[in-house]
Design an enzyme around this catalytic site. Structure first.
Site, mmCIF file in Angstrom:
data_model
loop_
_atom_site.group_PDB
_atom_site.id
_atom_site.type_symbol
_atom_site.label_atom_id
_atom_site.label_comp_id
_atom_site.label_asym_id
_atom_site.label_seq_id
_atom_site.Cartn_x
_atom_site.Cartn_y
_atom_site.Cartn_z
ATOM 1 N N GLU A 82 5.614 -20.427 -29.788
ATOM 2 C CA GLU A 82 6.488 -19.761 -29.180
ATOM 3 C C GLU A 82 7.916 -19.923 -29.420
ATOM 4 O O GLU A 82 8.289 -20.653 -30.312
ATOM 5 C CB GLU A 82 6.564 -19.713 -27.402
ATOM 6 C CG GLU A 82 5.121 -19.388 -26.830
ATOM 7 C CD GLU A 82 5.328 -19.410 -25.288
ATOM 8 O OE1 GLU A 82 6.319 -19.800 -24.757
ATOM 9 O OE2 GLU A 82 4.293 -18.916 -24.532
ATOM 10 N N HIS A 111 14.694 -12.792 -19.760
ATOM 11 C CA HIS A 111 13.525 -12.519 -20.691
ATOM 12 C C HIS A 111 13.944 -11.325 -21.501
ATOM 13 O O HIS A 111 13.974 -10.498 -20.799
ATOM 14 C CB HIS A 111 12.436 -12.665 -20.090
ATOM 15 C CG HIS A 111 11.018 -13.167 -21.020
ATOM 16 N ND1 HIS A 111 10.566 -12.315 -21.900
ATOM 17 C CD2 HIS A 111 10.365 -14.246 -21.182
ATOM 18 C CE1 HIS A 111 9.863 -12.844 -22.725
ATOM 19 N NE2 HIS A 111 9.518 -14.019 -22.160
ATOM 20 N N ARG A 120 16.097 -16.915 -26.611
ATOM 21 C CA ARG A 120 15.810 -15.821 -25.510
ATOM 22 C C ARG A 120 17.237 -15.074 -25.244
ATOM 23 O O ARG A 120 17.172 -13.925 -25.274
ATOM 24 C CB ARG A 120 15.419 -16.067 -24.249
ATOM 25 C CG ARG A 120 14.060 -16.470 -24.267
ATOM 26 C CD ARG A 120 13.057 -17.075 -23.096
ATOM 27 N NE ARG A 120 11.772 -17.238 -23.281
ATOM 28 C CZ ARG A 120 10.994 -17.644 -22.360
ATOM 29 N NH1 ARG A 120 11.530 -17.683 -21.171
ATOM 30 N NH2 ARG A 120 9.767 -17.847 -22.879
ATOM 31 N N HIS A 123 14.941 -13.775 -15.493
ATOM 32 C CA HIS A 123 13.504 -14.381 -15.541
ATOM 33 C C HIS A 123 13.377 -15.730 -15.198
ATOM 34 O O HIS A 123 12.389 -16.181 -14.370
ATOM 35 C CB HIS A 123 13.096 -14.600 -17.063
ATOM 36 C CG HIS A 123 11.678 -15.207 -17.594
ATOM 37 N ND1 HIS A 123 10.655 -14.513 -16.780
ATOM 38 C CD2 HIS A 123 11.488 -16.015 -17.927
ATOM 39 C CE1 HIS A 123 9.518 -15.362 -17.406
ATOM 40 N NE2 HIS A 123 10.092 -16.275 -17.947
ATOM 41 N N ARG A 183 16.758 -22.580 -21.244
ATOM 42 C CA ARG A 183 15.391 -23.126 -21.485
ATOM 43 C C ARG A 183 14.583 -22.820 -22.748
ATOM 44 O O ARG A 183 14.588 -21.729 -23.217
ATOM 45 C CB ARG A 183 14.572 -22.870 -20.275
ATOM 46 C CG ARG A 183 13.497 -23.280 -20.313
ATOM 47 C CD ARG A 183 12.430 -22.324 -18.958
ATOM 48 N NE ARG A 183 12.321 -21.110 -19.054
ATOM 49 C CZ ARG A 183 11.211 -20.506 -18.981
ATOM 50 N NH1 ARG A 183 10.135 -21.137 -18.603
ATOM 51 N NH2 ARG A 183 11.093 -19.162 -19.169
HETATM 52 C C1 LIG Z 1 6.165 -13.997 -15.174
HETATM 53 C C2 LIG Z 1 6.562 -15.434 -15.609
HETATM 54 C C3 LIG Z 1 5.910 -15.983 -16.557
HETATM 55 C C4 LIG Z 1 6.396 -17.205 -16.761
HETATM 56 N N1 LIG Z 1 5.643 -17.801 -18.042
HETATM 57 C C5 LIG Z 1 5.927 -19.229 -18.037
HETATM 58 C C6 LIG Z 1 5.205 -19.899 -18.977
HETATM 59 O O1 LIG Z 1 4.390 -19.464 -19.885
HETATM 60 N N2 LIG Z 1 5.423 -21.485 -19.427
HETATM 61 C C7 LIG Z 1 6.501 -21.888 -18.644
HETATM 62 O O2 LIG Z 1 6.434 -23.103 -18.748
HETATM 63 N N3 LIG Z 1 7.178 -21.158 -17.495
HETATM 64 C C8 LIG Z 1 6.882 -19.936 -17.200
HETATM 65 N N4 LIG Z 1 7.484 -19.206 -16.440
HETATM 66 C C9 LIG Z 1 8.450 -19.978 -15.431
HETATM 67 C C10 LIG Z 1 7.587 -20.925 -14.648
HETATM 68 O O3 LIG Z 1 6.294 -20.211 -14.014
HETATM 69 C C11 LIG Z 1 8.374 -21.251 -13.360
HETATM 70 O O4 LIG Z 1 9.707 -21.760 -13.577
HETATM 71 C C12 LIG Z 1 7.418 -22.285 -12.302
HETATM 72 O O5 LIG Z 1 6.422 -21.574 -11.725
HETATM 73 C C13 LIG Z 1 8.398 -22.723 -11.311
HETATM 74 O O6 LIG Z 1 7.537 -23.367 -10.250
HETATM 75 P P1 LIG Z 1 8.334 -23.836 -8.925
HETATM 76 O O7 LIG Z 1 6.945 -24.560 -8.457
HETATM 77 O O8 LIG Z 1 9.500 -24.441 -9.159
HETATM 78 O O9 LIG Z 1 8.419 -22.634 -8.301
HETATM 79 P P2 LIG Z 1 7.306 -21.134 -7.877
HETATM 80 O O10 LIG Z 1 6.133 -21.245 -8.753
HETATM 81 O O11 LIG Z 1 8.103 -20.144 -7.823
HETATM 82 O O12 LIG Z 1 6.726 -21.771 -6.527
HETATM 83 C C14 LIG Z 1 7.904 -21.600 -5.370
HETATM 84 C C15 LIG Z 1 7.193 -21.349 -4.171
HETATM 85 O O13 LIG Z 1 8.008 -21.607 -3.045
HETATM 86 C C16 LIG Z 1 7.804 -20.827 -2.030
HETATM 87 N N5 LIG Z 1 8.813 -20.379 -1.290
HETATM 88 C C17 LIG Z 1 10.214 -19.786 -1.672
HETATM 89 N N6 LIG Z 1 10.931 -19.892 -0.700
HETATM 90 C C18 LIG Z 1 10.444 -20.541 0.255
HETATM 91 C C19 LIG Z 1 11.076 -20.715 1.750
HETATM 92 N N7 LIG Z 1 12.322 -20.340 2.290
HETATM 93 N N8 LIG Z 1 10.174 -21.374 2.413
HETATM 94 C C20 LIG Z 1 8.826 -21.780 2.123
HETATM 95 N N9 LIG Z 1 8.426 -21.499 0.894
HETATM 96 C C21 LIG Z 1 9.073 -20.871 -0.008
HETATM 97 C C22 LIG Z 1 7.427 -19.537 -2.861
HETATM 98 O O14 LIG Z 1 6.491 -18.534 -1.978
HETATM 99 C C23 LIG Z 1 6.425 -20.382 -3.769
HETATM 100 O O15 LIG Z 1 5.087 -20.394 -3.427
HETATM 101 C C24 LIG Z 1 7.317 -17.972 -15.901
HETATM 102 C C25 LIG Z 1 7.729 -17.368 -15.014
HETATM 103 C C26 LIG Z 1 7.565 -16.108 -14.761
HETATM 104 C C27 LIG Z 1 7.962 -15.358 -13.476
#
Ligand SMILES: Cc1cc2nc3c(=O)[nH]c(=O)nc-3n(C[C@H](O)[C@H](O)[C@H](O)COP(=O)(O)OP(=O)(O)OC[C@H]3O[C@@H](n4cnc5c(N)ncnc54)[C@H](O)[C@@H]3O)c2cc1C
Length: 461
Positions: free
Chosen positions: A71, A188, A236, A297, A332
C-alpha cells in the site's frame, strides 16, 4: 467494519521492524511519538497471531502462506487482508462472535454514550448512556475505555459511518481530558464520486494503487508522476492535494483511477467488494476508469493517551481512532490504524486488569444540565457546521478561513451549550461543534503546513 485494505505488520522475512518504523515516521512528517511507533511495530505481529488464533480468516495462497500486499508509502508488502478487500468485516465478525461466547461480558447494544461521570476525586466514576427510547442509564465503573471511533460526521463527504461524530472525544474533553494533534485530519484521495443512501462515500482502497492503478486527469495524463517520486503511492495528503489541484485546474468534479490493465478475473478475485459495488453503480472497473474524489477518512488526533491508553484523568482510557497515542503524527501510514486498535486496545485492557479497584461514591456529570428550552434548528446547524468544516477546515486551509470558521462555529457552540438537548440526535450536534472548534483552534495555532495540515501561503490566497 468497512476497512478494506487490511492490517500492516512485519510478517515476512525480507521485511524488518526498522523499515516499518521508518515508513511510519516518514508518513507522520516528523511528528510521531517514536516510542509509540516502536511499540506498535514490535508488538503488532503477536497481536496479528492472536487474531489468527481467534479465527480471523486472513487470505492465504495455494501453499497456505499468508498473502501480504503493498500500500501507499510502505517500503515492503506487509498488509494482511481477508477475502481480498473485506478485512474490517471479517475481523469485526470474528471478534464480536468471540465476545458473545463469554458469559462474563455484558453487552448493551444500541446504547449511546452521553457523558462521563466523575467522582469526588475527579477520577472517572462511570458513564451515562441513552437508549433508542431516550431512557437514560448510569453505569458506575472505576475504569472507562472510550473507543467511539472517528469524526467523519464533521465533514460533508466522508468514508466513515454517519455515527462518527467524535462523541467520545467531546465527552472526554468536557470531563477535562487533554486532546492532541487535533489539526490532523486525513482525507483519502480516492472515494467514489457519489455517496450511498446513507450519505457515506464508498472507498476505493489504496490497495488498487498498490497493485499498479494510476490516477489520470481529463487529458488521460498520469499526473502523480510529476508530483512526487512515489507517484500514485505518495502519502495520502500529497495525493489528495494533487487531485484537488487537477480538479480546480480543469474545473472537473473528479479525476479517474485506471486499473483496466488487470484482467476481470484478477480484479473480481482480489477486490470482490470494490468490483461488485462499482458494478452495481454501472462502473465496470475491468474496462472503465473509476471516477474518484478525495473525502474525509481518518482522524490522527484525539484523546491524548500514554502507551497504555491512559488519559490524564484517572481511570479514563481511550483506544482506536478516538485516541491519540501519537503513532500517526501528522499523517497516518495506510493500514496502521487497525494495527493501532489491536496493540493499544490490548494494552488498555492489560492496564485496566492491573489497576486498583477503589471507587468513589460521588458522581457528577461534566455536561451542564441546566438549560434553556429554546428550540433550535438542529439540522441546519449540523449542515452549516459540516459545510464550513469542509470549506475552511479541510484539505487546504488558510489562516483567514480558519478565523472565519472559528467565529461561525463558536456562535453555534454557544447556542447548543445553552439549549436543552433532549436526545442523542440533539446532543450529537453539540459534540460536532465541540470537536470542530478543537480542530480549528489547533489548526490556527500551527502556522506551517505539515502532513495532513496544509495552510495556503499568502501568495496562494
Ligand atoms: C471505509 C474505510 C476503510 C478503512 N480501511 C482501513 C484499512 O484497510 N486498514 C486500516 O488499518 N484502517 C482502515 N480504516 C480505518 C479503520 O477502520 C478505523 O480507524 C478503525 O476501524 C477505528 O476503529 P475504532 O474501533 O476506533 O472505531 P470504529 O470501528 O469506528 O468503532 C467505533 C464504534 O463506536 C460506536 N460509537 C460511536 N459513538 C458512540 C456513542 N456516543 N456511544 C456509543 N457508541 C458509539 C460506533 O457505533 C462504532 O461501533 C478504514 C476506515 C474506513 C472508514
Amino acid at each position: 467494519m468497512y476497512a478494506q485494505g487490511g492490517i500492516a505488520s512485519v510478517v515476512t522475512k525480507n521485511d524488518s521492524f526498522q523499515s516499518h518504523i521508518s515508513d511510519t515516521l516518514i508518513a507522520g512528517a516528523g511528528l510521531c511519538n517514536e516510542e509509540a511507533v516502536k511499540v506498535l511495530v514490535h508488538e503488532g505481529p503477536d497481536d496479528i497471531k492472536k487474531l489468527i488464533d481467534f479465527g480471523v480468516p486472513f487470505d492465504r495462497d495455494a501453499n497456505g502462506d499468508y498473502i501480504v500486499s503493498m500500500e501507499g508509502a510502505h517500503s515492503f508488502k506487509r498488509i494482511m487482508h481477508c477475502n481480498g478487500d473485506a478485512t474490517g468485516f471479517n475481523v469485526t465478525k470474528t471478534l464480536v462472535g468471540n465476545v458473545k461466547m463469554h458469559s462474563n461480558i455484558t453487552c448493551f447494544e444500541n446504547m449511546v454514550l452521553v457523558d462521563i461521570l466523575l467522582g469526588d476525586d475527579s477520577a472517572v466514576n462511570g458513564v451515562v448512556l441513552q437508549d433508542n427510547d431516550n431512557n437514560f442509564l448510569a453505569i458506575q465503573s472505576q475504569n472507562v475505555i472510550l473507543a467511539t471511533g472517528g469524526i467523519g460526521g464533521l465533514y460533508r463527504k466522508s468514508t466513515n459511518s454517519s455515527v462518527a461524530t467524535g462523541d467520545g472525544i467531546a465527552a472526554a474533553w468536557r470531563a477535562g481530558a487533554e486532546l492532541e494533534n487535533m489539526e490532523f485530519v486525513q482525507f483519502h484521495p480516492t472515494a467514489l464520486i457519489h455517496p450511498d443512501k446513507n450519505n457515506r462515500y464508498f472507498l476505493i482502497s489504496e490497495a488498487l494503487r498498490g497493485e499498479g492503478a494510476i490516477l489520470r486527469n481529463r487529458k488521460w495524463e498520469p499526473f502523480m508522476k510529476n508530483v512526487h517520486p512515489m507517484a500514485d503511492l505518495a502519502p495520502r495528503d500529497i495525493v489528495s492535494r494533487a487531485i484537488v489541484q487537477e480538479m480546480e485546474k480543469y474545473d472537473l468534479p473528479n479525476v479517474y483511477l485506471d486499473i483496466t490493465f488487470k484482467s476481470r478475473e484478477v480484479l473480481s478475485k482480489r477486490f470482490p467488494m470494490i468490483y461488485n459495488e462499482c458494478m452495481k453503480r454501472g462502473i465496470d472497473i475491468a474496462s472503465d476508469w473509476i471516477p474518484v474524489i478525495p473525502v474525509q477518512h481518518y482522524f490522527m488526533g484525539g484523546i491524548k493517551t500514554d502507551l497504555n491508553g491512559k488519559t490524564n484523568i484517572s481511570g479514563l482510557y481511550s483506544c482506536g481512532e478516538s485516541a491519540c497515542t501519537g503513532v500517526h503524527g501528522a499523517n497516518r501510514l495506510a493500514s496502521n490504524s487497525l494495527l493501532e486498535c489491536l496493540v493499544f486496545g490490548r494494552r488498555c485492557a492489560q492496564d485496566v486488569n492491573g489497576a486498583s479497584k477503589k471507587r468513589s461514591n460521588d458522581m457528577s456529570l461534566a455536561i451542564d444540565v441546566k438549560k434553556e428550552s429554546k428550540a433550535l434548528d438542529f439540522e441546519t446547524i449540523r449542515s452549516n457546521i459540516r459545510y464550513t468544516m469542509t470549506k475552511k477546515g479541510g484539505i487546504v486551509r488558510s489562516m483567514k478561513g480558519l478565523k472565519e470558521a472559528l467565529t461561525e462555529i463558536e456562535a453555534y457552540y454557544e447556542q447548543l451549550q445553552r439549549a436543552e438537548l433532549r436526545n442523542v440526535y440533539e446532543l450529537e450536534k453539540l459534540n460536532i461543534a465541540t470537536v470542530s472548534l478543537q480542530i480549528l483552534t489547533a489548526a490556527q495555532k500551527r502556522k506551517e503546513s505539515v502532513g495532513a495540515h496544509y495552510i495556503k501561503t499568502e501568495s496562494e490566497t
